[in-house]
Design an enzyme around this catalytic site. Structure first.
Site, mmCIF file in Angstrom:
data_model
loop_
_atom_site.group_PDB
_atom_site.id
_atom_site.type_symbol
_atom_site.label_atom_id
_atom_site.label_comp_id
_atom_site.label_asym_id
_atom_site.label_seq_id
_atom_site.Cartn_x
_atom_site.Cartn_y
_atom_site.Cartn_z
ATOM 1 N N SER A 66 15.811 -19.020 -125.040
ATOM 2 C CA SER A 66 16.166 -17.966 -124.869
ATOM 3 C C SER A 66 17.384 -17.456 -124.602
ATOM 4 N N ASP A 75 11.070 -31.464 -122.036
ATOM 5 C CA ASP A 75 12.431 -31.507 -120.959
ATOM 6 C C ASP A 75 13.032 -32.591 -121.059
ATOM 7 N N TYR A 94 26.953 -26.634 -110.329
ATOM 8 C CA TYR A 94 27.456 -25.969 -111.740
ATOM 9 C C TYR A 94 28.591 -26.133 -112.606
ATOM 10 N N PHE A 122 28.518 -13.996 -120.957
ATOM 11 C CA PHE A 122 27.324 -13.863 -122.004
ATOM 12 C C PHE A 122 26.015 -12.894 -121.485
ATOM 13 N N SER A 163 30.761 -24.159 -119.922
ATOM 14 C CA SER A 163 30.918 -22.978 -120.014
ATOM 15 C C SER A 163 33.132 -22.979 -118.912
ATOM 16 N N LYS A 199 28.976 -28.704 -115.247
ATOM 17 C CA LYS A 199 29.615 -28.249 -116.903
ATOM 18 C C LYS A 199 31.088 -28.747 -117.336
ATOM 19 N N LEU A 237 21.109 -17.951 -125.387
ATOM 20 C CA LEU A 237 22.426 -18.600 -126.708
ATOM 21 C C LEU A 237 21.826 -19.216 -127.085
HETATM 22 C C1 LIG Z 1 22.107 -14.980 -104.979
HETATM 23 C C2 LIG Z 1 22.178 -15.126 -106.762
HETATM 24 C C3 LIG Z 1 20.866 -16.025 -107.326
HETATM 25 C C4 LIG Z 1 22.068 -16.897 -108.525
HETATM 26 C C5 LIG Z 1 21.287 -17.660 -109.628
HETATM 27 C C6 LIG Z 1 21.887 -18.710 -110.610
HETATM 28 C C7 LIG Z 1 22.767 -17.674 -110.895
HETATM 29 C C8 LIG Z 1 23.564 -18.971 -111.761
HETATM 30 C C9 LIG Z 1 24.445 -17.788 -112.959
HETATM 31 C C10 LIG Z 1 25.768 -18.926 -113.760
HETATM 32 C C11 LIG Z 1 24.920 -18.080 -115.216
HETATM 33 C C12 LIG Z 1 26.517 -19.108 -116.047
HETATM 34 C C13 LIG Z 1 27.301 -17.991 -116.316
HETATM 35 C C14 LIG Z 1 28.342 -19.024 -116.708
HETATM 36 O O1 LIG Z 1 28.809 -19.977 -117.232
HETATM 37 C C15 LIG Z 1 29.277 -18.453 -116.774
HETATM 38 C C16 LIG Z 1 29.889 -18.045 -115.336
HETATM 39 O O2 LIG Z 1 29.993 -19.701 -114.451
HETATM 40 S S1 LIG Z 1 30.056 -16.508 -114.429
HETATM 41 C C17 LIG Z 1 30.505 -16.817 -112.924
HETATM 42 C C18 LIG Z 1 29.287 -16.479 -112.611
HETATM 43 N N1 LIG Z 1 29.797 -17.278 -110.959
HETATM 44 C C19 LIG Z 1 28.850 -17.519 -110.043
HETATM 45 O O3 LIG Z 1 27.364 -17.745 -110.089
HETATM 46 C C20 LIG Z 1 29.727 -18.200 -108.598
HETATM 47 C C21 LIG Z 1 28.413 -17.952 -107.593
HETATM 48 N N2 LIG Z 1 28.411 -18.041 -106.107
HETATM 49 C C22 LIG Z 1 27.656 -16.862 -105.114
HETATM 50 O O4 LIG Z 1 26.729 -15.378 -106.053
HETATM 51 C C23 LIG Z 1 28.031 -16.792 -104.210
HETATM 52 O O5 LIG Z 1 28.956 -17.174 -103.884
HETATM 53 C C24 LIG Z 1 26.912 -17.504 -103.207
HETATM 54 C C25 LIG Z 1 25.967 -16.601 -103.050
HETATM 55 C C26 LIG Z 1 26.841 -18.551 -103.572
HETATM 56 C C27 LIG Z 1 27.588 -16.911 -101.567
HETATM 57 O O6 LIG Z 1 27.673 -15.790 -101.422
HETATM 58 P P1 LIG Z 1 27.862 -15.233 -100.389
HETATM 59 O O7 LIG Z 1 26.471 -15.872 -99.083
HETATM 60 O O8 LIG Z 1 28.683 -13.822 -100.174
HETATM 61 O O9 LIG Z 1 28.947 -15.483 -99.218
HETATM 62 P P2 LIG Z 1 30.070 -14.843 -97.984
HETATM 63 O O10 LIG Z 1 28.720 -14.811 -97.126
HETATM 64 O O11 LIG Z 1 30.173 -16.232 -97.616
HETATM 65 O O12 LIG Z 1 30.867 -14.434 -99.020
HETATM 66 C C28 LIG Z 1 31.956 -13.858 -98.329
HETATM 67 C C29 LIG Z 1 32.277 -13.895 -99.196
HETATM 68 O O13 LIG Z 1 33.122 -13.583 -100.272
HETATM 69 C C30 LIG Z 1 32.486 -13.134 -101.381
HETATM 70 N N3 LIG Z 1 31.794 -13.872 -102.168
HETATM 71 C C31 LIG Z 1 30.797 -14.590 -102.329
HETATM 72 N N4 LIG Z 1 31.418 -15.364 -103.047
HETATM 73 C C32 LIG Z 1 32.235 -15.241 -103.844
HETATM 74 C C33 LIG Z 1 32.073 -15.351 -105.599
HETATM 75 N N5 LIG Z 1 32.125 -16.331 -106.625
HETATM 76 N N6 LIG Z 1 33.392 -14.215 -106.152
HETATM 77 C C34 LIG Z 1 34.189 -13.717 -105.812
HETATM 78 N N7 LIG Z 1 33.810 -13.285 -103.578
HETATM 79 C C35 LIG Z 1 32.669 -14.393 -103.048
HETATM 80 C C36 LIG Z 1 31.750 -12.124 -100.872
HETATM 81 O O14 LIG Z 1 31.002 -10.893 -101.459
HETATM 82 C C37 LIG Z 1 32.063 -12.019 -99.218
HETATM 83 O O15 LIG Z 1 32.597 -11.260 -99.769
HETATM 84 P P3 LIG Z 1 32.157 -9.362 -98.064
HETATM 85 O O16 LIG Z 1 33.619 -8.714 -99.365
HETATM 86 O O17 LIG Z 1 32.575 -9.919 -96.954
HETATM 87 O O18 LIG Z 1 31.116 -9.291 -98.394
HETATM 88 N N1 LIG Z 2 25.063 -17.005 -119.933
HETATM 89 C C1 LIG Z 2 26.420 -17.026 -119.970
HETATM 90 O O1 LIG Z 2 26.853 -16.684 -119.598
HETATM 91 C C2 LIG Z 2 26.689 -18.220 -120.574
HETATM 92 C C3 LIG Z 2 26.161 -19.847 -120.440
HETATM 93 N N2 LIG Z 2 26.302 -20.168 -120.278
HETATM 94 C C4 LIG Z 2 25.365 -22.165 -120.836
HETATM 95 O O2 LIG Z 2 24.637 -21.476 -121.741
HETATM 96 C C5 LIG Z 2 23.761 -22.405 -121.336
HETATM 97 C C6 LIG Z 2 22.457 -21.132 -122.190
HETATM 98 O O3 LIG Z 2 22.346 -20.152 -121.064
HETATM 99 P P1 LIG Z 2 21.584 -18.828 -121.497
HETATM 100 O O4 LIG Z 2 21.283 -18.370 -122.787
HETATM 101 O O5 LIG Z 2 22.765 -18.248 -120.951
HETATM 102 O O6 LIG Z 2 20.371 -19.400 -120.137
HETATM 103 P P2 LIG Z 2 18.663 -18.753 -120.784
HETATM 104 O O7 LIG Z 2 18.084 -18.909 -119.043
HETATM 105 O O8 LIG Z 2 18.705 -17.682 -121.413
HETATM 106 O O9 LIG Z 2 18.374 -19.765 -121.626
HETATM 107 C C7 LIG Z 2 18.638 -21.414 -121.379
HETATM 108 C C8 LIG Z 2 17.474 -22.176 -121.933
HETATM 109 O O10 LIG Z 2 17.395 -23.508 -121.387
HETATM 110 C C9 LIG Z 2 15.783 -24.025 -120.955
HETATM 111 N N3 LIG Z 2 16.044 -25.248 -120.187
HETATM 112 C C10 LIG Z 2 16.334 -25.117 -119.315
HETATM 113 N N4 LIG Z 2 16.196 -26.381 -118.740
HETATM 114 C C11 LIG Z 2 15.273 -27.250 -119.374
HETATM 115 C C12 LIG Z 2 14.622 -28.514 -119.311
HETATM 116 N N5 LIG Z 2 15.062 -28.916 -118.741
HETATM 117 N N6 LIG Z 2 14.961 -29.035 -120.839
HETATM 118 C C13 LIG Z 2 14.967 -27.702 -121.849
HETATM 119 N N7 LIG Z 2 14.929 -27.459 -121.787
HETATM 120 C C14 LIG Z 2 15.594 -26.053 -120.792
HETATM 121 C C15 LIG Z 2 15.019 -22.554 -120.803
HETATM 122 O O11 LIG Z 2 13.981 -22.769 -120.497
HETATM 123 C C16 LIG Z 2 15.683 -21.109 -121.434
HETATM 124 O O12 LIG Z 2 15.022 -21.123 -122.290
HETATM 125 C C17 LIG Z 2 23.556 -22.820 -120.882
HETATM 126 O O13 LIG Z 2 23.499 -24.560 -120.897
HETATM 127 C C18 LIG Z 2 24.442 -22.122 -119.567
HETATM 128 O O14 LIG Z 2 24.809 -22.315 -119.057
HETATM 129 C C19 LIG Z 2 27.831 -21.238 -120.152
HETATM 130 C C20 LIG Z 2 28.712 -20.196 -119.904
HETATM 131 C C21 LIG Z 2 28.166 -18.956 -119.814
#
Ligand SMILES: CCCCCCCCCCCCCC(=O)CC(=O)SCCNC(=O)CCNC(=O)[C@H](O)C(C)(C)COP(=O)(O)OP(=O)(O)OC[C@H]1O[C@@H](n2cnc3c(N)ncnc32)[C@H](O)[C@@H]1OP(=O)(O)O
Ligand SMILES: NC(=O)C1=CN([C@@H]2O[C@H](COP(=O)(O)OP(=O)(O)OC[C@H]3O[C@@H](n4cnc5c(N)ncnc54)[C@H](O)[C@@H]3O)[C@@H](O)[C@H]2O)C=CC1
Length: 258
Positions: free
Chosen positions: A19, A62, A166, A199, A153, A170, A21
């Site tokens: 999946s 895994d 997370y 991405f 990341s 990372k 990247l």
């Molecule tokens: C619910 C979603 C489930 C997602 C599952 C996994 C997702 C993982 C994605 C990661 C992909 C990898 C990408 C990567 O590597 C590059 C990046 O890192 S991109 C950035 C990704 N960002 C996040 O993953 C942020 C995760 N955090 C959140 O989503 C929220 O903080 C959380 C759900 C944990 C809690 O939110 P909430 O319940 O709304 O908190 P509060 O009610 O306390 O919020 C107060 C207030 O603050 C705002 N807020 C919350 N979180 C953020 C934030 N991350 N950035 C900015 N603002 C935030 C929230 O909206 C509230 O504002 P209001 O104006 O009061 O609505």
């Molecule tokens: N999509 C984005 O914006 C970003 C992604 N990354 C990182 O890039 C990598 C790839 O992410 P995506 O392609 O976006 O996600 P994705 O969810 O599309 O792909 C991740 C893959 O890893 C596999 N995987 C998960 N746990 C595993 C395990 N225990 N053993 C073997 N395989 C496993 C999943 O089955 C999936 O196929 C991840 O490490 C993620 O943290 C980092 C920064 C940004």
């Protein structure tokens, strides 16, 4: 042509290759003539994805399992007789704040542990076993035997609210890069880490669209989500540039998350 100056013929193992990247990396590498082992969970689309490509085989595992990774490497040697490149893409995300006062809920410890186990320990498990194979390779004229590419990341440096687990996983991968390069440079193996920004993959799509839109707006240029093949292109660049080693490379359009 000296080995590692192109992907052609290189035996490459891509974790998370079913999946996002990792899949894009499998696609680019096979198109460039590499022989690719796609490693992903048994429950993934790995088999289906591998069947769509030339010179690609699916080996389920895994990455946190010593036994399953060992079997993948054994099967790689049985089928391809060597391993030249490892790309660690497998990983998971979580969104959880340290303490939700509304729910009176601290971050679940098992959730924190799971993220660290898959992302950090799983990446290291792949590396520690792949090195054994790479060290057996005949060196090229530059004494090179292998290349390892890890996926961190931007969250390693600009972790958002809810990203403590997370970001920790990372940042650890980024932190491993230089000591890994120092440890295995003597075997002619290079190590680099890519820190992608946002991405267009299923993992990022797990975030609310509002959050994705807000993140995309903060990418300086090009103001859009990264294309998975742009990540794969960076992997190819790392393999083909013999002087890139021990480096952590942000690939993010100058995104600095708030
Ligand atoms: C619910 C979603 C489930 C997602 C599952 C996994 C997702 C993982 C994605 C990661 C992909 C990898 C990408 C990567 O590597 C590059 C990046 O890192 S991109 C950035 C990704 N960002 C996040 O993953 C942020 C995760 N955090 C959140 O989503 C929220 O903080 C959380 C759900 C944990 C809690 O939110 P909430 O319940 O709304 O908190 P509060 O009610 O306390 O919020 C107060 C207030 O603050 C705002 N807020 C919350 N979180 C953020 C934030 N991350 N950035 C900015 N603002 C935030 C929230 O909206 C509230 O504002 P209001 O104006 O009061 O609505
Ligand atoms: N999509 C984005 O914006 C970003 C992604 N990354 C990182 O890039 C990598 C790839 O992410 P995506 O392609 O976006 O996600 P994705 O969810 O599309 O792909 C991740 C893959 O890893 C596999 N995987 C998960 N746990 C595993 C395990 N225990 N053993 C073997 N395989 C496993 C999943 O089955 C999936 O196929 C991840 O490490 C993620 O943290 C980092 C920064 C940004």
């Amino acid at each position: 042509m000296s080995k590692f100056t192109s992907l052609k013929g290189l035996v490459s193992l891509v974790s998370g290759g079913a999946s996002g990247l990792g899949r894009a990396t499998v696609e680019r590498f096979t198109k460039q003539g590499a022989r690719v082992v796609l490693c992903d969970l048994p429950s993934s689309d790995g088999e289906k994805v591998a069947k769509q490509m030339d010179n690609c085989m699916f080996l389920p595992a895994d990455i946190t399992s010593e036994k399953e990774v060992k079997e993948v490497l054994r099967a790689t040697m049985e089928n391809y007789k060597c391993l030249d490149v490892l790309v660690n893409c497998a990983g998971i995300g979580v969104a959880r704040k340290t303490y939700s006062i509304q729910k009176n809920l601290p971050h679940p410890l098992d959730e924190f542990e799971r993220v660290l186990k898959v992302n950090t320990l799983g990446t290291f498990n792949m590396i520690r076993q792949a090195v054994i194979l790479m060290a057996q390779n005949e060196p090229n004229e530059d004494k090179a035997r292998g290349v390892i590419i890890n996926t961190s990341s931007v969250a390693a440096f600009d972790g958002q609210m809810g990203q403590v687990a997370y970001a920790a996983s990372k940042a650890a991968i980024a932190g491993m890069t230089l000591p890994l390069a120092r440890d295995i440079g003597e075997f002619g193996i290079r190590v680099c880490t890519i820190c992608p920004g946002v991405f267009d993959t299923p993992l990022l799509a797990a975030l609310p669209q509002k959050a994705i839109d807000a993140l995309t707006k903060t990418v300086v240029f090009p103001q859009r989500l990264g294309k998975p093949d742009e990540f794969a292109q960076m992997c190819q660049t790392i393999v083909e540039n013999p002087y890139l080693n021990g480096e952590t490379i942000r690939l993010d359009g100058a995104l600095r998350m708030v």
